[in-house]
Write a protein that holds these residues in place. Structure first.
Motif, PDB file in Angstrom:
ATOM      1  N   ILE A  53     -36.655 -55.188 -27.107  1.00 20.02           N
ATOM      2  CA  ILE A  53     -38.043 -54.846 -26.815  1.00 20.02           C
ATOM      3  C   ILE A  53     -38.970 -55.862 -27.494  1.00 20.02           C
ATOM      4  O   ILE A  53     -38.529 -56.641 -28.322  1.00 20.02           O
ATOM      5  CB  ILE A  53     -38.412 -53.422 -27.293  1.00 20.02           C
ATOM      6  N   GLY A  54     -40.243 -55.795 -27.137  1.00 16.89           N
ATOM      7  CA  GLY A  54     -41.202 -56.709 -27.732  1.00 16.89           C
ATOM      8  C   GLY A  54     -41.190 -58.058 -27.036  1.00 16.89           C
ATOM      9  O   GLY A  54     -40.898 -58.166 -25.847  1.00 16.89           O
ATOM     10  N   ARG A  60     -39.136 -62.474 -37.831  1.00 10.99           N
ATOM     11  CA  ARG A  60     -40.238 -61.588 -37.438  1.00 10.99           C
ATOM     12  C   ARG A  60     -41.575 -62.222 -37.774  1.00 10.99           C
ATOM     13  O   ARG A  60     -41.817 -62.599 -38.916  1.00 10.99           O
ATOM     14  CB  ARG A  60     -40.109 -60.248 -38.170  1.00 10.99           C
ATOM     15  N   GLU A  80     -44.890 -57.123 -35.941  1.00  7.37           N
ATOM     16  CA  GLU A  80     -44.092 -56.076 -35.314  1.00  7.37           C
ATOM     17  C   GLU A  80     -43.920 -56.373 -33.833  1.00  7.37           C
ATOM     18  O   GLU A  80     -44.885 -56.660 -33.125  1.00  7.37           O
ATOM     19  CB  GLU A  80     -44.775 -54.704 -35.488  1.00  7.37           C
ATOM     20  N   ASN A  81     -42.674 -56.358 -33.379  1.00  5.05           N
ATOM     21  CA  ASN A  81     -42.303 -56.603 -31.980  1.00  5.05           C
ATOM     22  C   ASN A  81     -42.533 -58.040 -31.510  1.00  5.05           C
ATOM     23  O   ASN A  81     -42.445 -58.322 -30.321  1.00  5.05           O
ATOM     24  CB  ASN A  81     -43.031 -55.638 -31.029  1.00  5.05           C
ATOM     25  N   CYS A 105     -36.469 -59.528 -23.405  1.00  8.43           N
ATOM     26  CA  CYS A 105     -37.747 -59.741 -24.101  1.00  8.43           C
ATOM     27  C   CYS A 105     -38.033 -61.219 -24.370  1.00  8.43           C
ATOM     28  O   CYS A 105     -39.058 -61.553 -24.958  1.00  8.43           O
ATOM     29  CB  CYS A 105     -37.797 -58.931 -25.396  1.00  8.43           C
ATOM     30  N   LEU A 140     -44.836 -54.628 -24.440  1.00  7.87           N
ATOM     31  CA  LEU A 140     -44.107 -54.795 -25.691  1.00  7.87           C
ATOM     32  C   LEU A 140     -42.999 -53.790 -25.935  1.00  7.87           C
ATOM     33  O   LEU A 140     -41.968 -54.117 -26.484  1.00  7.87           O
ATOM     34  CB  LEU A 140     -45.092 -54.720 -26.871  1.00  7.87           C
ATOM     35  N   ASN A 141     -43.216 -52.547 -25.593  1.00  6.16           N
ATOM     36  CA  ASN A 141     -42.348 -51.499 -26.123  1.00  6.16           C
ATOM     37  C   ASN A 141     -41.459 -50.821 -25.096  1.00  6.16           C
ATOM     38  O   ASN A 141     -40.936 -49.735 -25.323  1.00  6.16           O
ATOM     39  CB  ASN A 141     -43.197 -50.440 -26.838  1.00  6.16           C
TER      40      ASN A 141
END
Length: 212
Positions: A27-28, A71, A74-75, A110, A206-207
């Motif tokens: 994801i992301g 990272r 986030e995502n 992703c 994104l999710n």
């Protein structure tokens, strides 16, 4: 679309994975860095993030044998892929991580952008062209970074960039070509701008699990 202005200095290492089954959930947004062994992927990541040892560098080609995930937020992740081409490792190990590389590129939903790094003095080798062709076929945007550009005088550097821009026209893809030097830090702003663009997809992108 509002373009993010991300702080890449906050980037940190998450995981090294031998294949996509060991990566976090799909994801992301991920942007992957690919290139021949010793093309300068790790140095470029360190320069981008202003960190000396975020990604390990080595004078020995083929040091990156795992999929390394970093990272940004986030995502939002950067991915350092195994180098392709020459490497002083056993043939069986080379095949194993080439498989992992291909699997990631073909199956990771992703993945939204690909940075392909090539030594400005030796661009567009067969494997580089295969990588670009795969990305174009997958409708994936590409940024070609011609690394170690400080090794050439300004005129020769510009000539190489122009030559590569002309040579990639037949691919008919979304491809941007820039000179890059980790040592002199030029091309870094262009790289950041492109990453900001790729990382600025709509929030609803994104999710979602890959199979939805």
């Amino acid at each position: 679309m509002t373009i993010k202005n991300l702080n890449y200095q906050q980037t940190h290492f998450v995981i090294s994975a031998p294949d996509i089954r060991h990566l976090p959930e799909d994801i992301g947004i991920e942007v992957a860095f690919a290139g021949r062994s010793n093309a300068g992927k790790s140095s470029a990541l360190n320069t981008l993030t202003n960190q000396k040892s975020l990604a390990r560098t080595s004078k020995t080609p083929g040091r990156t044998q795992l999929i390394n995930l970093f990272r940004v937020e986030e995502n939002l992740h950067l991915v350092d892929l195994p180098g392709y081409g020459y490497a002083e490792v056993p043939e069986e190990m080379k095949r194993k991580w080439q498989r992992a590389l291909g699997e990631y590129l073909q199956k990771r939903e992703c993945l939204k952008g690909l940075v392909v790094l090539m030594d400005i003095r030796h661009p567009l080798k067969d494997l580089d062209q295969q990588m670009i062709q795969w990305a174009v076929d997958s409708e994936l945007p590409v940024m070609l970074l011609l690394t170690k550009a400080d090794k050439l005088a300004q005129g020769a550097r510009r000539a190489q960039v122009d030559m590569v821009r002309e040579a990639i026209l037949p691919f008919q893809g979304d491809i941007q070509v820039e000179a890059f030097s980790s040592l002199k830090r030029f091309g870094v702003d262009k790289l950041r701008q492109k990453l900001d663009e790729w990382f600025s997809l709509p929030p609803n992108a994104l999710n979602l699990p890959a199979d939805e």
